[in-house]
Design an enzyme around this catalytic site. Structure first.
Site, PDB file in Angstrom:
ATOM      1  N   ASP A   1      93.744  50.302  59.664  1.00  0.00           N
ATOM      2  CA  ASP A   1      94.583  49.945  60.077  1.00  0.00           C
ATOM      3  C   ASP A   1      95.740  50.371  60.332  1.00  0.00           C
ATOM      4  O   ASP A   1      96.306  50.176  59.783  1.00  0.00           O
ATOM      5  CB  ASP A   1      94.447  48.396  60.014  1.00  0.00           C
ATOM      6  CG  ASP A   1      95.105  47.248  60.737  1.00  0.00           C
ATOM      7  OD1 ASP A   1      95.949  48.195  61.691  1.00  0.00           O
ATOM      8  OD2 ASP A   1      95.562  45.768  60.764  1.00  0.00           O
TER       9      ASP A   1
ATOM     10  N   THR B   1      89.569  23.444  65.305  1.00  0.00           N
ATOM     11  CA  THR B   1      89.287  23.499  66.398  1.00  0.00           C
ATOM     12  C   THR B   1      89.561  25.529  66.082  1.00  0.00           C
ATOM     13  O   THR B   1      89.225  26.283  66.914  1.00  0.00           O
ATOM     14  CB  THR B   1      90.525  24.092  67.108  1.00  0.00           C
ATOM     15  OG1 THR B   1      91.855  23.760  66.168  1.00  0.00           O
ATOM     16  CG2 THR B   1      90.374  22.416  67.393  1.00  0.00           C
TER      17      THR B   1
ATOM     18  N   ASP C   1      97.205  37.077  56.018  1.00  0.00           N
ATOM     19  CA  ASP C   1      97.560  36.471  54.910  1.00  0.00           C
ATOM     20  C   ASP C   1      98.182  36.867  54.066  1.00  0.00           C
ATOM     21  O   ASP C   1      98.692  38.206  53.271  1.00  0.00           O
ATOM     22  CB  ASP C   1      95.796  36.161  54.109  1.00  0.00           C
ATOM     23  CG  ASP C   1      96.199  35.429  53.130  1.00  0.00           C
ATOM     24  OD1 ASP C   1      97.502  34.965  52.242  1.00  0.00           O
ATOM     25  OD2 ASP C   1      94.808  35.975  52.248  1.00  0.00           O
TER      26      ASP C   1
ATOM     27  N   CYS D   1      98.731  45.734  68.266  1.00  0.00           N
ATOM     28  CA  CYS D   1      98.413  46.474  67.347  1.00  0.00           C
ATOM     29  C   CYS D   1      97.506  46.975  68.212  1.00  0.00           C
ATOM     30  O   CYS D   1      96.843  48.258  67.702  1.00  0.00           O
ATOM     31  CB  CYS D   1      97.444  44.941  66.659  1.00  0.00           C
ATOM     32  SG  CYS D   1      96.541  43.809  68.028  1.00  0.00           S
TER      33      CYS D   1
ATOM     34  N   GLU E   1      76.846  33.008  53.009  1.00  0.00           N
ATOM     35  CA  GLU E   1      78.259  33.738  53.589  1.00  0.00           C
ATOM     36  C   GLU E   1      79.217  32.616  52.399  1.00  0.00           C
ATOM     37  O   GLU E   1      80.162  33.440  51.538  1.00  0.00           O
ATOM     38  CB  GLU E   1      78.834  33.000  55.053  1.00  0.00           C
ATOM     39  CG  GLU E   1      79.385  32.786  55.260  1.00  0.00           C
ATOM     40  CD  GLU E   1      80.748  32.192  55.536  1.00  0.00           C
ATOM     41  OE1 GLU E   1      81.770  32.120  56.065  1.00  0.00           O
ATOM     42  OE2 GLU E   1      79.572  30.769  55.262  1.00  0.00           O
TER      43      GLU E   1
ATOM     44  N   ASP F   1      90.931  30.941  55.397  1.00  0.00           N
ATOM     45  CA  ASP F   1      90.147  29.327  55.769  1.00  0.00           C
ATOM     46  C   ASP F   1      91.864  29.818  56.294  1.00  0.00           C
ATOM     47  O   ASP F   1      93.229  29.679  55.949  1.00  0.00           O
ATOM     48  CB  ASP F   1      90.319  28.455  54.318  1.00  0.00           C
ATOM     49  CG  ASP F   1      89.109  28.469  53.538  1.00  0.00           C
ATOM     50  OD1 ASP F   1      88.149  28.349  53.996  1.00  0.00           O
ATOM     51  OD2 ASP F   1      88.595  28.226  52.467  1.00  0.00           O
TER      52      ASP F   1
ATOM     53  N   ASP G   1      99.716  35.947  50.999  1.00  0.00           N
ATOM     54  CA  ASP G   1      99.796  36.012  50.438  1.00  0.00           C
ATOM     55  C   ASP G   1      98.693  36.340  49.056  1.00  0.00           C
ATOM     56  O   ASP G   1      98.331  36.298  47.855  1.00  0.00           O
ATOM     57  CB  ASP G   1     101.248  35.216  49.701  1.00  0.00           C
ATOM     58  CG  ASP G   1      99.661  34.117  49.972  1.00  0.00           C
ATOM     59  OD1 ASP G   1      98.540  34.574  50.484  1.00  0.00           O
ATOM     60  OD2 ASP G   1     100.356  32.422  50.402  1.00  0.00           O
TER      61      ASP G   1
ATOM     62  N   ASP H   1     101.905  32.911  56.421  1.00  0.00           N
ATOM     63  CA  ASP H   1     101.078  33.341  56.943  1.00  0.00           C
ATOM     64  C   ASP H   1     100.074  32.804  58.219  1.00  0.00           C
ATOM     65  O   ASP H   1     101.557  31.969  59.300  1.00  0.00           O
ATOM     66  CB  ASP H   1      99.759  32.254  56.725  1.00  0.00           C
ATOM     67  CG  ASP H   1      99.693  32.792  55.091  1.00  0.00           C
ATOM     68  OD1 ASP H   1     100.196  33.531  54.403  1.00  0.00           O
ATOM     69  OD2 ASP H   1      98.526  31.434  54.024  1.00  0.00           O
TER      70      ASP H   1
ATOM     71  N   HIS I   1      93.168  40.204  67.514  1.00  0.00           N
ATOM     72  CA  HIS I   1      93.581  42.037  66.250  1.00  0.00           C
ATOM     73  C   HIS I   1      93.840  43.230  66.139  1.00  0.00           C
ATOM     74  O   HIS I   1      91.854  42.892  66.680  1.00  0.00           O
ATOM     75  CB  HIS I   1      94.165  41.269  64.457  1.00  0.00           C
ATOM     76  CG  HIS I   1      94.833  43.151  63.928  1.00  0.00           C
ATOM     77  ND1 HIS I   1      96.324  43.292  64.713  1.00  0.00           N
ATOM     78  CD2 HIS I   1      94.473  43.542  62.826  1.00  0.00           C
ATOM     79  CE1 HIS I   1      95.946  44.198  63.522  1.00  0.00           C
ATOM     80  NE2 HIS I   1      95.549  44.825  63.163  1.00  0.00           N
TER      81      HIS I   1
ATOM     82  N   SER J   1      93.618  32.363  52.494  1.00  0.00           N
ATOM     83  CA  SER J   1      94.274  31.215  53.100  1.00  0.00           C
ATOM     84  C   SER J   1      95.311  31.629  53.751  1.00  0.00           C
ATOM     85  O   SER J   1      95.895  31.810  53.683  1.00  0.00           O
ATOM     86  CB  SER J   1      94.675  29.453  52.412  1.00  0.00           C
ATOM     87  OG  SER J   1      95.022  29.237  51.984  1.00  0.00           O
TER      88      SER J   1
END
Length: 708
Positions: free
Chosen positions: A358, A419, A305, A276, A452, A400, A307, A329, A335, A311
């Site tokens: 990107d 974490t 992600d 990257c 948020e 998430d 799909d 995922d 990145h 999440s």
């Protein structure tokens, strides 16, 4: 009267280069920016009569036409020259057989290489005389240009700085790596224009493709696709499997210049290999070279992600090891992408400014591996339906992170793990210094704030009702396991114990690792805990390479007791399988008596050491000594080490210096000379390369004075 013709052209490169901030381009052709006046002097075979004027033609690309705005025909006027929506020219001065003419392009002119021709209008018919070629770039100094950037300090940094810093590592241990953008090096401008010409849209319909090059949205999207090689003979081929045969390991590159030269000289064969930060470094070079303010941005704990579920679903076994065949995922340690600054005429002024681009080939966008431009303001507000690729970028910083324990009977259950938060410490180099600037606040509102949560719900609503293209989306899954979105909204119960890995000594390359797993009982009852520990060397994408730790402990925790489980991983356990990323992932699956489960994870980056000093003042054209202090990180003797040195404006190409053999943990000083060719702040990169351990990278900024 004899026919009149142009016998010589003075492109006034010094004057125009200074006015257009293009004096660093090495030539030989004139480089100017659109929406701004430039001046040339024409020598004639006789003096110009008062009624005679010049008629100029500018054209770019094949089949240039006025209808496509790739060609313009205009004559010198006597009124004051104004920058407007058409090409214009005015005669500034005449002295015998020479005429000085100023020309101006519109601020939305097509960028690229132009042919300039001229003839004199008079009663006699004269054919056009080709005067030569010049290159027209985007102009961040022009208020009417879509790429206009108001701050001079930012223009110096994001357009003219030919070196930079890319931040890598892990969230708790961010490391700076130098990168030589080198946009003013020999042939780089020519190569950047070739990248546009090699794009599939240009190959299919060159005239139309060139006509779109007035638009930074179009140009940046094309470059985003062309920097990777997935759908075309683009510049860099990605490789994340540690198989770098027939190419260069991504961590061995120190800048974009060698990559771009290799692609061009190899007749557009993709250069092996990139990850990257390489894609982002190369794209930054190309866009700065073309005149678009661009910076490199690193996102820590970055979601991939696959799909569009917002999440990242990770499946683990009873030792906390990632189950690769179930986990589609991923969450990368970091990145790296780019941001470019321009107006979004397609979306409106609120969405102008920084745009995410990107070039790393992760997911297809409209059938091609590319990403962006996605407005950073749109990401912050959850407007994921807006062009281009908003859902993917929103997920990278907001998804998430959900951990599932996959049982042997193929049942699954959510595991509590606090974490990892996605999208942390989003970083870029500061303007005018080497500091790291945290720009997370540009991408999202403070974590856990009401705003948020509102934005997240808004994005989910937009994402799961109508896709960006307007098609109805079937909300079916959070992963290929066929889960419904509602299943994700039930978080795992918070267990009655806590756990955390603690590093007891700084983790150094070549040394044993000493850590402890600290467990705490939050209740007033004693608890039995089964602790399954695992450790693996990993890539920066957190993909496991080899297991280096696998052990179990039964721990009794008294009421509100804290216990430490010591962990030692010897150098011999990890040395064979350590990747160039120098990363290790530890996991502890803690199974509590009452059926509660807690997963504790720790990403470790091994530290290394190199220092660079310049011994004396650095002046253009004068040799100066550089001293590099290196350390053998291993507890064994090493030979065949080499220093690889690079720096635009400091030395031509790359320098390779042999390092004497080094005893275990020996420090050694290596000295060499450099002779700067350009003044100002210059970045010198020095890497210690060895077959026995991963590259150790360092850089220093050298302030070079002009020669007196």
């Amino acid at each position: 009267m004899a026919g009149i013709r142009v016998t010589e052209v003075d492109w006034q490169q010094l004057r125009n280069g200074t006015a257009h901030h293009t004096q660093e381009y090495p030539g030989p052709e004139l480089v100017v920016r659109r929406g701004q006046i430039f001046t040339i002097t024409l020598e004639l075979n006789r003096s110009l009569d008062s009624e005679e004027t010049f008629i100029f033609t500018v054209e770019t690309g094949p089949q240039a036409s006025e209808g496509l705005r790739t060609k313009a025909v205009f004559q010198t006027s006597t009124s004051e020259l104004q920058v407007g929506d058409a090409w214009t020219a005015v005669k500034e001065a005449q002295a015998e057989d020479t005429v000085t003419v100023s020309l101006a392009s519109p601020p939305n002119a097509v960028i690229g290489r132009y042919l300039l021709s001229a003839r004199v209008s008079s009663r006699r018919k004269h054919s056009d005389r080709k005067l030569g070629e010049f290159v027209l770039l985007f102009n961040p100094w022009c208020p009417e240009d879509d790429v206009f950037l108001a701050s001079e300090e930012e223009r110096q940094e994001y357009v003219l700085n030919d070196s930079g810093i890319i931040f890598r590592g892990v969230e708790k241990h961010i490391r700076a790596q130098g990168w030589n953008f080198g946009q003013f090096e020999e042939d780089i401008l020519n190569i950047c224009l070739s990248i546009l010409d090699r794009s599939p849209s240009h190959q299919n319909d060159p005239a139309t493709d060139v006509s779109h090059r007035h638009d930074p949205i179009y140009v940046t999207r094309a470059i985003s696709a062309m920097v990777n090689s997935n759908n075309d003979r683009g510049v860099v081929q990605g490789q994340w499997q540690r198989k770098y045969g027939g190419g260069t390991s991504p961590l061995h590159w120190r800048g974009s210049v060698a990559i771009l030269h290799q692609w061009f000289k190899g007749r557009f064969k993709p250069v092996k290999y990139g990850q990257c930060w390489v894609f982002a470094g190369v794209m930054c070079t190309v866009l700065r070279c073309l005149g678009i303010a661009t910076r490199v941005v690193s996102n820590f704990n970055s979601a991939h992600d696959t799909d569009g579920s917002l999440s990242v679903d990770k499946y683990v076994d009873s030792f906390g090891r990632t189950l690769e065949d179930l986990t589609e995922d991923s969450m990368w340690n970091f990145h790296v992408w780019n941001e470019s600054w321009f107006a979004r005429q397609d979306l409106g002024p609120f969405y102008s400014g920084w745009q995410v681009l990107d070039a790393t080939p992760q997911e297809e966008s409209e059938g091609v591996f590319r990403c962006g431009p996605a407005s950073v303001a749109a990401i912050r507000e959850g407007d994921v339906h807006l062009a281009h690729d908003g859902p993917f970028v929103f997920s990278e910083v907001n998804a998430d992170y959900i951990t599932w324990l996959w049982n042997e009977d193929e049942s699954r259950e959510r595991v509590y793990s606090d974490t990892k938060k996605i999208g942390r410490c989003i970083s870029t180099k500061a303007v005018g210094s080497d500091s790291r600037v945290d720009i997370t606040g540009l991408y999202k509102y403070p974590e856990g704030s009401r705003k948020e949560r509102q934005v997240y719900k808004r994005a989910v609503k937009k994402l799961f009702s109508v896709e960006a293209s307007g098609r109805r989306a079937r909300v079916r899954r959070a992963s290929s396991r066929g889960l419904w979105r509602d299943d994700l909204l039930q978080p795992a119960a918070k267990p009655s114990i806590t756990g955390k890995f603690k590093v007891l000594e700084p983790p150094k390359l070549g040394h044993d690792l000493r850590l402890a797993l600290c467990l705490a009982n939050l209740t007033s009852q004693a608890q039995q805990v089964q602790v399954n520990l695992s450790g693996a060397t990993i890539l920066y994408t957190r993909r496991p390479v080899a297991e280096i730790l696998h052990e179990s402990h039964k721990v009794r925790l008294g009421p509100e007791e804290e216990r430490k489980i010591p962990i030692t991983i010897s150098y011999s356990q990890y040395k064979e399988d350590l990747t160039e990323d120098k990363k290790i992932l530890l996991a502890a699956m803690c199974l509590v008596t009452k059926g509660e489960k807690l997963l504790v994870e720790k990403d470790i980056t091994l530290e290394d050491f190199i220092t660079i000093k310049v011994l004396g003042p650095a002046v253009v054209g004068m040799a100066v000594v550089v001293e590099v202090m290196v350390v053998n990180p291993l507890l064994e003797r090493v030979e065949d080490c080499v220093l690889m040195v690079e720096g635009s404006g400091l030395l031509r190409g790359q320098l390779s210096i042999d390092v004497p053999s080094l005893e275990p943990q020996e420090r050694a000083s290596v000295r060499f000379n450099i002779t700067p060719s350009k003044s100002g702040p210059r970045q010198l990169q020095v890497d210690l390369v060895s077959p026995h351990f991963p590259d150790i990278k360092g850089f220093v900024i050298i302030h070079v004075a002009k020669a007196k």
